[in-house]
Design a protein around this motif. Sequence first.
Motif, PDB file in Angstrom:
ATOM      1  N   GLU A 284       0.851  -1.193   0.000  1.00 55.56           N
ATOM      2  CA  GLU A 284       0.000   0.000   0.000  1.00 55.56           C
ATOM      3  C   GLU A 284       0.887   1.243   0.000  1.00 55.56           C
ATOM      4  OE1 GLU A 284      -2.459  -0.554   3.431  1.00 55.56           O
ATOM      5  OE2 GLU A 284      -0.915   0.118   4.838  1.00 55.56           O
ATOM      6  N   VAL A 285       0.327   2.358  -0.468  1.00 54.17           N
ATOM      7  CA  VAL A 285       1.075   3.605  -0.571  1.00 54.17           C
ATOM      8  C   VAL A 285       0.292   4.728   0.100  1.00 54.17           C
ATOM      9  CG1 VAL A 285       2.240   2.940  -2.707  1.00 54.17           C
ATOM     10  CG2 VAL A 285       0.021   4.096  -2.822  1.00 54.17           C
ATOM     11  N   PRO A 286       0.987   5.800   0.546  1.00 55.39           N
ATOM     12  CA  PRO A 286       0.299   6.874   1.261  1.00 55.39           C
ATOM     13  C   PRO A 286      -0.828   7.533   0.486  1.00 55.39           C
ATOM     14  CG  PRO A 286       2.673   7.068   1.559  1.00 55.39           C
ATOM     15  CD  PRO A 286       2.451   5.993   0.530  1.00 55.39           C
ATOM     16  N   GLU A 287      -0.690   7.575  -0.843  1.00 61.52           N
ATOM     17  CA  GLU A 287      -1.723   8.233  -1.654  1.00 61.52           C
ATOM     18  C   GLU A 287      -3.108   7.647  -1.439  1.00 61.52           C
ATOM     19  OE1 GLU A 287       1.237   7.408  -2.676  1.00 61.52           O
ATOM     20  OE2 GLU A 287       2.137   9.309  -3.344  1.00 61.52           O
ATOM     21  N   GLU A 288      -3.155   6.377  -1.045  1.00 66.70           N
ATOM     22  CA  GLU A 288      -4.460   5.736  -0.786  1.00 66.70           C
ATOM     23  C   GLU A 288      -5.161   6.341   0.416  1.00 66.70           C
ATOM     24  OE1 GLU A 288      -4.244   1.418  -0.632  1.00 66.70           O
ATOM     25  OE2 GLU A 288      -2.337   1.495  -1.699  1.00 66.70           O
ATOM     26  N   TYR A 289      -4.437   7.066   1.259  1.00 71.51           N
ATOM     27  CA  TYR A 289      -5.001   7.538   2.522  1.00 71.51           C
ATOM     28  C   TYR A 289      -5.002   9.063   2.632  1.00 71.51           C
ATOM     29  CZ  TYR A 289      -4.543   2.645   3.662  1.00 71.51           C
ATOM     30  OH  TYR A 289      -4.658   1.279   3.655  1.00 71.51           O
ATOM     31  N   LEU A 290      -4.797   9.742   1.502  1.00 67.07           N
ATOM     32  CA  LEU A 290      -4.837  11.198   1.517  1.00 67.07           C
ATOM     33  C   LEU A 290      -6.249  11.712   1.291  1.00 67.07           C
ATOM     34  CD1 LEU A 290      -1.605  11.971  -0.559  1.00 67.07           C
ATOM     35  CD2 LEU A 290      -1.899  12.051   1.919  1.00 67.07           C
TER      36      LEU A 290
END
Length: 290
Positions: A284-290
Motif C-alpha cells: 500500500e502507498v500513502p496516496e491511498e489515505y490522503l
Amino acid sequence: MTIQWFPGHMTRARRQIEAKLKLIDVTIELLDARIPMSSRNPMVDDILKGKPRLVLLNKADLADPAITAEWVKFFTDRGLKTLAIDANTGTGVKEILPKCKELMSAKIETQIRKGINPRAIRGLIVGIPNVGKSTLINQLAGRKIANTGDKPGVTKGQQWIKFGTDMDLLDTPGILWPKFDDQNVGMKLAATGAIKEEILHLDDIAFHTIRYMSEYYGERLKERYGIEELPEDSENPNEVIEVMEAIGRKRGAIISGGRVDLEKTSLLFLRELRSGKLGRVSLEVPEEYL
C-alpha cells in the motif's frame, strides 16, 4: 471471504494496557513497513489517550524503500516522530532511545531545573500480532528476553523489560480489532502473516496479492517464476488465475491430471513473499489515505 480474528486474549490485553497507562511516559507504536496503515490498529488512538508516541515502521528490509520513505514523511507530516527499522538486523534500532528522549525532553528539563534526577523513561510498546515486538525487545536488550516466532500470537501477557538505566519498556500481546470494515485490510494483514493461516483460505489471499503485484511489481513475478505474460487487466480474475497456475507449475505444485494445486501454490507464494524472496515489496502507498 470475510477475514476476522480476534481471540479472547486480545480483549484482556486491551484492558491490561489501559490499566497500566498511568505509569507510562512514552508509547511506541510498531507497524509493518509493507502495510503501515493496514497494520495500524484504529483503536490505538483511543487506547493510548494522547500519550507521546513514536511510530516505528518495522520490517523495512522487506518493504519497497522508496515507498517506506514516503510513509515516514506521511506520519512525520502528521506530527508523529517516525523511524523505519529492521528489528531482525538492528537497523535503525539505536535511534529509538534518543527519539524517546526527544519526546520526553520538556519533562526531563523540568525535572532537572527542580533538582530532580530524571528516572528511567517508561515506555509501552503496542502493535498487531507478528509485527516484531518481541524481536525488537530482544534487539534492544542485546539478549533473548521475549519469545519470538514467525506466526501471530506468540506473546500472551505483559512483561516489563529494563534497558540499562535509561528505559523500562512494557511489552504487550499483539492486538487486532474486532471487525475489519475494509476487507482489503484483512487481505493485506493475512498476506503479511498477521493472521493465523488456519482460519484463512490461502488461495483467496494469494489471488488478491498476485493481482496487486501484477499491476505494481510485475517484473518481480516474471523474474521469480519465469512468467512471460502478465494480465492485461488485473481485474480480470481468469487472467490472475493464469498467473497463479504459472507459479504453481514453476514450483511443481501439480496434482492428478496435470492440474495445478492452487492451495499449495498459494502457500508457497505467500511464504516466498513474506521471506523477501520476491524482493522488497510494499502492498500500500500513502496516496491511498490522503
